[in-house]
Design an enzyme around this catalytic site. Structure first.
Site, PDB file in Angstrom:
ATOM      1  N   ARG A 157      33.328 -19.971  81.531  1.00 58.27           N
ATOM      2  CA  ARG A 157      33.852 -20.459  82.813  1.00 58.27           C
ATOM      3  C   ARG A 157      33.767 -19.370  83.882  1.00 58.27           C
ATOM      4  NH1 ARG A 157      38.958 -21.599  82.264  1.00 58.27           N
ATOM      5  NH2 ARG A 157      39.146 -21.633  80.009  1.00 58.27           N
ATOM      6  N   ASP A 183      39.385 -27.053  61.024  1.00 58.69           N
ATOM      7  CA  ASP A 183      38.669 -26.539  59.863  1.00 58.69           C
ATOM      8  C   ASP A 183      38.053 -27.738  59.133  1.00 58.69           C
ATOM      9  OD1 ASP A 183      37.765 -25.546  57.501  1.00 58.69           O
ATOM     10  OD2 ASP A 183      39.566 -24.395  57.016  1.00 58.69           O
ATOM     11  N   ASN A 234      26.059 -28.943  64.846  1.00 56.90           N
ATOM     12  CA  ASN A 234      25.545 -27.644  64.418  1.00 56.90           C
ATOM     13  C   ASN A 234      26.343 -27.047  63.262  1.00 56.90           C
ATOM     14  OD1 ASN A 234      24.348 -24.780  64.937  1.00 56.90           O
ATOM     15  ND2 ASN A 234      26.565 -24.531  65.200  1.00 56.90           N
ATOM     16  N   TYR A 282      23.398 -26.419  49.046  1.00 55.65           N
ATOM     17  CA  TYR A 282      23.042 -26.358  50.480  1.00 55.65           C
ATOM     18  C   TYR A 282      21.751 -27.140  50.725  1.00 55.65           C
ATOM     19  CZ  TYR A 282      21.736 -24.303  55.005  1.00 55.65           C
ATOM     20  OH  TYR A 282      21.374 -24.116  56.329  1.00 55.65           O
ATOM     21  N   LYS A 329      21.306 -30.462  53.206  1.00 58.47           N
ATOM     22  CA  LYS A 329      20.424 -30.542  54.371  1.00 58.47           C
ATOM     23  C   LYS A 329      19.382 -31.649  54.187  1.00 58.47           C
ATOM     24  CE  LYS A 329      22.260 -27.384  57.008  1.00 58.47           C
ATOM     25  NZ  LYS A 329      22.759 -27.628  58.353  1.00 58.47           N
ATOM     26  N   THR A 334      21.595 -14.658  62.365  1.00 56.21           N
ATOM     27  CA  THR A 334      23.012 -15.003  62.590  1.00 56.21           C
ATOM     28  C   THR A 334      23.847 -14.471  61.419  1.00 56.21           C
ATOM     29  OG1 THR A 334      22.932 -17.061  61.349  1.00 56.21           O
ATOM     30  CG2 THR A 334      22.365 -17.215  63.691  1.00 56.21           C
TER      31      THR A 334
HETATM   32  N1  LIG Z   1      20.949 -19.017  60.622  1.00 58.23           N
HETATM   33  C1  LIG Z   1      19.952 -19.513  59.959  1.00 58.23           C
HETATM   34  O1  LIG Z   1      19.083 -18.791  59.462  1.00 58.23           O
HETATM   35  C2  LIG Z   1      19.856 -21.020  59.788  1.00 58.23           C
HETATM   36  C3  LIG Z   1      18.667 -21.544  59.258  1.00 58.23           C
HETATM   37  C4  LIG Z   1      18.562 -22.919  59.112  1.00 58.23           C
HETATM   38  C5  LIG Z   1      19.596 -23.739  59.489  1.00 58.23           C
HETATM   39  N2  LIG Z   1      20.734 -23.208  59.977  1.00 58.23           N
HETATM   40  C6  LIG Z   1      21.841 -24.110  60.334  1.00 58.23           C
HETATM   41  O2  LIG Z   1      22.272 -23.862  61.650  1.00 58.23           O
HETATM   42  C7  LIG Z   1      23.660 -24.145  61.775  1.00 58.23           C
HETATM   43  C8  LIG Z   1      24.368 -22.974  62.412  1.00 58.23           C
HETATM   44  O3  LIG Z   1      24.220 -21.862  61.570  1.00 58.23           O
HETATM   45  P1  LIG Z   1      24.538 -20.363  62.056  1.00 58.23           P
HETATM   46  O4  LIG Z   1      23.567 -19.517  61.373  1.00 58.23           O
HETATM   47  O5  LIG Z   1      24.674 -20.327  63.526  1.00 58.23           O
HETATM   48  O6  LIG Z   1      25.968 -20.149  61.368  1.00 58.23           O
HETATM   49  P2  LIG Z   1      27.097 -19.064  61.678  1.00 58.23           P
HETATM   50  O7  LIG Z   1      26.564 -17.963  62.521  1.00 58.23           O
HETATM   51  O8  LIG Z   1      27.726 -18.757  60.379  1.00 58.23           O
HETATM   52  O9  LIG Z   1      28.141 -19.897  62.596  1.00 58.23           O
HETATM   53  C9  LIG Z   1      28.790 -20.985  62.040  1.00 58.23           C
HETATM   54  C10 LIG Z   1      29.710 -21.628  63.046  1.00 58.23           C
HETATM   55  O10 LIG Z   1      30.347 -22.742  62.386  1.00 58.23           O
HETATM   56  C11 LIG Z   1      31.765 -22.534  62.379  1.00 58.23           C
HETATM   57  N3  LIG Z   1      32.328 -22.943  61.121  1.00 58.23           N
HETATM   58  C12 LIG Z   1      32.021 -22.472  59.883  1.00 58.23           C
HETATM   59  N4  LIG Z   1      32.799 -23.061  58.970  1.00 58.23           N
HETATM   60  C13 LIG Z   1      33.611 -23.913  59.637  1.00 58.23           C
HETATM   61  C14 LIG Z   1      34.639 -24.780  59.258  1.00 58.23           C
HETATM   62  N5  LIG Z   1      35.029 -24.877  57.997  1.00 58.23           N
HETATM   63  N6  LIG Z   1      35.268 -25.512  60.200  1.00 58.23           N
HETATM   64  C15 LIG Z   1      34.912 -25.400  61.495  1.00 58.23           C
HETATM   65  N7  LIG Z   1      33.961 -24.578  61.931  1.00 58.23           N
HETATM   66  C16 LIG Z   1      33.313 -23.831  61.020  1.00 58.23           C
HETATM   67  C17 LIG Z   1      31.962 -21.044  62.570  1.00 58.23           C
HETATM   68  O11 LIG Z   1      33.265 -20.875  63.102  1.00 58.23           O
HETATM   69  P3  LIG Z   1      34.012 -19.448  63.067  1.00 58.23           P
HETATM   70  O12 LIG Z   1      33.444 -18.692  64.219  1.00 58.23           O
HETATM   71  O13 LIG Z   1      35.426 -19.751  63.257  1.00 58.23           O
HETATM   72  O14 LIG Z   1      33.656 -18.813  61.762  1.00 58.23           O
HETATM   73  C18 LIG Z   1      30.821 -20.718  63.533  1.00 58.23           C
HETATM   74  O15 LIG Z   1      31.159 -21.062  64.839  1.00 58.23           O
HETATM   75  C19 LIG Z   1      24.140 -24.508  60.381  1.00 58.23           C
HETATM   76  O16 LIG Z   1      24.193 -25.904  60.240  1.00 58.23           O
HETATM   77  C20 LIG Z   1      23.079 -23.932  59.477  1.00 58.23           C
HETATM   78  O17 LIG Z   1      22.986 -24.612  58.257  1.00 58.23           O
HETATM   79  C21 LIG Z   1      20.894 -21.864  60.139  1.00 58.23           C
END
Ligand SMILES: NC(=O)c1ccc[n+]([C@@H]2O[C@H](COP(=O)([O-])OP(=O)(O)OC[C@H]3O[C@@H](n4cnc5c(N)ncnc54)[C@H](OP(=O)(O)O)[C@@H]3O)[C@@H](O)[C@H]2O)c1
Length: 343
Positions: free
Chosen positions: A112, A126, A153, A220, A224, A255
């Site tokens: 913002r 959660d 996401n 996992y 997916k 990430t």
């Molecule tokens: N990174 C990769 O290499 C990759 C590759 C393929 C697909 N993806 C997909 O992309 C998506 C995002 O991944 P990312 O790498 O950005 O993950 P990340 O960095 O671990 O971030 C995950 C996010 O989800 C939230 N989260 C996790 N558990 C939760 C829960 N129980 N309840 C509510 N919120 C929750 C986390 O909140 P907090 O901040 O509170 O922890 C964070 O904001 C996922 O669906 C993943 O499967 C990722």
């Protein structure tokens, strides 16, 4: 060696004889089939190049003017945080849903401050708890808002690659509850608004692990793959209502989830990945599944090479994937051992 050459010459001579003695109709049919398969291959390659390097996807204004709302789950970190930032930059107001209240408050405040006039709402929930009240709170929060975009996401993977039989019960429960149930239930809350306003976008984060069976990330990978079939089915159901539903396929991105910090040609950072994900919506002509796209260019090329050589579902691919994840597991266990010794 000489014997091999003789054998090859013999085979070629026999093939040539068979060809010249075949009836002309058969010769024309075979030549046409050959030409068709070369043409199909060339066309697929051209589509890959166009989608990866040249074409842009739908303009996001298709889903609403400035001030339209976007709901982003898993918004407080990684890709979700980046989706939120880039949507804010394009004039969308934000409903940020994630686990940690303080992280959501900080992100909301930062955005913002950066974008004058931006409105945000936050919801800490959660997803592992699978509480009806949380989904009711989400429904209340977005009631009356002009929501045009949902970014599904939120996701969790295994903490390290692990044999399925050794996967802890709560880890497999959480992965399925967040990735599958969480995505489905969030969509049931948000999608009716998109249907009612007769335009909208639902993007769901898929993964290479959903495209290729991935031993040692079995739960996992299955979750997916589930999202792939669900998303493509939903796309067909919502198409008559003007709602675009797309599954976003991704290999690794830097990430917290991937635990990778350094970008490479195959591993972009969240900013690069999300820019391509929002810029290439609808470019799915080189995909196996409809309403699916692989936005980051090197992921797209890598997937195409696998699919057009060994195949995404072949034993060879599964074995290579298995070896890779066994190695990652060994390295992760050694690192954990080193860190345990330090304490
Ligand atoms: N990174 C990769 O290499 C990759 C590759 C393929 C697909 N993806 C997909 O992309 C998506 C995002 O991944 P990312 O790498 O950005 O993950 P990340 O960095 O671990 O971030 C995950 C996010 O989800 C939230 N989260 C996790 N558990 C939760 C829960 N129980 N309840 C509510 N919120 C929750 C986390 O909140 P907090 O901040 O509170 O922890 C964070 O904001 C996922 O669906 C993943 O499967 C990722």
């Amino acid at each position: 060696m000489a014997l091999n050459n003789l054998a090859i010459n013999d085979i070629m001579e026999k093939a040539l004889n068979a060809w010249t003695s075949a009836p002309p109709a058969l010769q024309y049919t075979l030549a046409a089939l050959g030409a068709l398969s070369i043409f199909k291959g060339a066309a697929a390659f051209l589509r890959l190049l166009l989608n990866s390097f040249i074409l842009s996807g739908y303009n996001l204004r298709k889903y609403g003017k400035k001030g339209t709302w976007a709901v982003v789950t898993g918004a407080s970190d990684g890709l979700g945080k980046e989706f939120a930032s880039q949507l804010a930059a394009k004039g969308f107001n934000l409903v940020l849903v994630s686990r940690t209240q303080s992280k959501l408050e900080t992100l909301s405040r930062e955005l913002r401050l950066k974008w004058a006039g931006l409105e945000t709402k936050i919801l800490a929930m959660d997803y592992t708890q699978d509480k009806d009240e949380d989904y009711e709170r989400l429904a209340k929060l977005i009631a009356g808002l002009d929501v045009g975009i949902l970014i599904n996401n939120v996701g969790q993977s295994h903490s390290i690659p692990v044999p399925f039989l050794e996967t802890k019960r709560d880890e497999l429960q959480n992965i399925v509850t967040i990735n599958c149930l969480g995505t489905l239930k969030t969509t049931q809350v948000v999608a009716p608004i998109l249907v009612q306003r007769k335009k909208g976008l639902i993007l769901t984060m898929g993964s290479f692990a959903g495209v290729m069976p991935t031993p040692f990330l079995a739960t996992y990978s299955g979750s997916k793959a589930f999202l792939q079939h669900w998303s493509t089915s939903l796309a067909s159901e919502l198409q008559p209502y003007g709602v675009d539903v797309q599954l976003v396929v991704s290999y690794l991105v830097t990430t917290a989830m991937s635990k990778i910090r350094k970008t490479t040609i195959l591993i972009p950072n969240p900013r690069q990945f999300v820019k391509s994900a929002l810029g290439k919506i609808g470019l799915n002509s080189n995909e196996t599944f409809p309403n699916t796209y692989t936005p980051w260019w090197s992921h797209n090329v890598f997937k195409w090479i696998i699919e057009s050589t060994v195949g995404a579902y072949s034993t060879t691919t599964v074995n290579i994937n298995k070896k890779m994840h066994v190695d990652i597991r060994k390295r992760a266990l050694r690192k954990a051992e080193r860190e345990a010794k330090k304490q």
